[in-house]
Scaffold this active site. Structure first.
Site, short mmCIF file in Angstrom:
data_model
loop_
_atom_site.label_atom_id
_atom_site.label_comp_id
_atom_site.label_asym_id
_atom_site.label_seq_id
_atom_site.Cartn_x
_atom_site.Cartn_y
_atom_site.Cartn_z
N PRO A 124 11.87 -8.03 0.41
CA PRO A 124 12.67 -9.03 1.12
C PRO A 124 12.14 -10.46 1.01
CG PRO A 124 11.40 -7.68 2.66
CD PRO A 124 11.28 -7.02 1.32
N ASN A 125 13.08 -11.36 0.93
CA ASN A 125 12.85 -12.82 0.91
C ASN A 125 12.31 -13.34 -0.43
OD1 ASN A 125 13.62 -13.25 3.72
ND2 ASN A 125 11.74 -12.15 4.21
N GLU A 151 0.65 -2.26 -6.75
CA GLU A 151 1.16 -3.19 -5.73
C GLU A 151 0.70 -4.60 -6.07
OE1 GLU A 151 0.24 -2.05 -1.66
OE2 GLU A 151 0.07 -4.16 -1.11
N ASN A 153 6.22 -5.62 -5.54
CA ASN A 153 5.82 -6.53 -4.48
C ASN A 153 6.69 -6.17 -3.28
OD1 ASN A 153 5.25 -8.48 -2.64
ND2 ASN A 153 5.41 -10.20 -4.08
N ALA A 191 7.28 -8.18 2.95
CA ALA A 191 6.95 -7.83 4.35
C ALA A 191 6.93 -6.32 4.58
CB ALA A 191 7.92 -8.51 5.30
N ARG A 209 10.97 -21.10 -1.10
CA ARG A 209 10.34 -20.49 0.08
C ARG A 209 8.85 -20.84 0.14
NH1 ARG A 209 8.60 -14.15 0.69
NH2 ARG A 209 7.89 -14.32 2.84
N ARG A 221 -5.08 -14.08 4.92
CA ARG A 221 -4.05 -14.67 5.77
C ARG A 221 -4.10 -14.05 7.18
NH1 ARG A 221 1.46 -14.60 2.68
NH2 ARG A 221 1.98 -16.07 4.35
N HIS A 239 3.68 -4.20 5.06
CA HIS A 239 2.95 -4.07 6.32
C HIS A 239 3.68 -3.21 7.34
CE1 HIS A 239 1.17 -7.44 4.27
NE2 HIS A 239 2.26 -8.16 4.43
N HIS A 267 0.93 -8.94 -5.04
CA HIS A 267 1.29 -10.00 -4.09
C HIS A 267 0.97 -11.35 -4.70
CE1 HIS A 267 1.97 -7.17 -0.85
NE2 HIS A 267 0.89 -6.54 -1.27
N LEU A 268 1.83 -12.30 -4.43
CA LEU A 268 1.59 -13.67 -4.89
C LEU A 268 0.40 -14.27 -4.15
CD1 LEU A 268 5.34 -14.32 -4.61
CD2 LEU A 268 4.16 -14.88 -6.74
N SER A 269 0.42 -14.14 -2.82
CA SER A 269 -0.66 -14.70 -2.00
C SER A 269 -1.75 -13.65 -1.82
CB SER A 269 -0.09 -15.11 -0.63
OG SER A 269 0.37 -13.96 0.08
N TYR A 283 3.69 -19.59 -1.88
CA TYR A 283 4.22 -18.66 -2.89
C TYR A 283 4.51 -19.32 -4.25
CZ TYR A 283 4.68 -15.65 1.17
OH TYR A 283 4.40 -14.90 2.30
N ASP A 309 6.47 6.65 1.43
CA ASP A 309 6.87 8.04 1.18
C ASP A 309 7.70 8.16 -0.09
OD1 ASP A 309 5.58 9.13 3.35
OD2 ASP A 309 7.36 9.30 4.61
N ARG A 365 -1.27 -9.00 7.94
CA ARG A 365 -0.98 -8.86 6.50
C ARG A 365 -2.06 -8.05 5.77
NH1 ARG A 365 3.47 -12.28 5.56
NH2 ARG A 365 3.41 -14.08 6.94
C1 DQA Z 1 3.85 -11.26 -0.12
C2 DQA Z 1 2.92 -11.22 1.09
C3 DQA Z 1 3.61 -10.61 2.30
O1 DQA Z 1 2.74 -10.59 3.42
C4 DQA Z 1 4.85 -11.42 2.68
O2 DQA Z 1 5.53 -10.80 3.74
C5 DQA Z 1 5.74 -11.67 1.51
C6 DQA Z 1 5.15 -11.96 0.20
C7 DQA Z 1 3.21 -11.98 -1.33
O3 DQA Z 1 3.70 -11.78 -2.44
O4 DQA Z 1 2.25 -12.73 -1.16
O5 DQA Z 1 6.96 -11.71 1.65
O6 DQA Z 1 4.13 -9.92 -0.51
#
Ligand code: DQA
Length: 151
Positions: free
Chosen positions: A13-14, A100, A76, A79, A21, A109, A82, A102-104, A26, A89, A113
């Site tokens: 999501p997002n 897995e 990725n 959210a 964003r 953080r 978490h 993640h950008l950040s 990011y 599953d 997270r």
């Molecule tokens: C994220 C880190 C997550 O905590 C956050 O909710 C995101 C992006 C990242 O790529 O850093 O939406 O997955």
């Protein structure tokens, strides 16, 4: 080199809003930019990249079920990292090796997270390298598949 691998590239999501964003967190690359870069690397490594983004947990789970013949997953979960036992599953259920990304750096953080429901069902986690995390993720999964299948 043609490996014949299909790698499912999943974005949670997002992440459709990447580019605008929170660019300080990011980066400024859009999701299309990232998909293009990952696809180009896939071509170099001989792997087909099948990208999918959704803001809905169910749609991501359905996508994993519908692609259970994929060689590997780079995800990725955003959210859902978490929160989502269901996504964890699903990855476990299909038994496809996953990485897995993640950008950040989720470990530097907010406290909430730091917990990933997804990491325990993945080979490993790459976090904090911006869009480069995805490229590292694809290299990691292809290397894993090469070595695993070679054994
Ligand atoms: C994220 C880190 C997550 O905590 C956050 O909710 C995101 C992006 C990242 O790529 O850093 O939406 O997955």
């Amino acid at each position: 080199m043609k490996t014949g691998y299909t790698i499912l590239l999943l974005h949670g999501p997002n992440l459709n809003l990447l580019g605008t964003r929170e660019p300080d967190v990011y980066g400024t690359r859009t999701l299309d930019d990232i998909n293009r870069e990952v696809t180009a690397l896939g071509e170099e490594l001989g792997a087909d990249i099948k990208a999918f983004q959704s803001n809905s947990e169910g749609a991501l789970i359905d996508c994993i079920h519908d692609n259970r013949d994929a060689s590997g997953i780079v995800i990725n979960p955003a959210a859902f990292t978490h929160t989502s036992v269901a996504l964890m599953d699903a990855i476990k259920a299909v038994g496809i090796p996953a990485v897995e990304v993640h950008l950040s750096n989720i470990h530097s953080r907010e406290e909430f997270r730091k917990k990933s429901f997804i990491a325990p069902v993945c080979i490993g986690q790459i976090s904090g390298f911006g869009a480069f995390s995805y490229l590292l993720g694809v290299r990691a999964i292809v290397d894993y598949l090469n070595n695993r299948i070679g054994k």
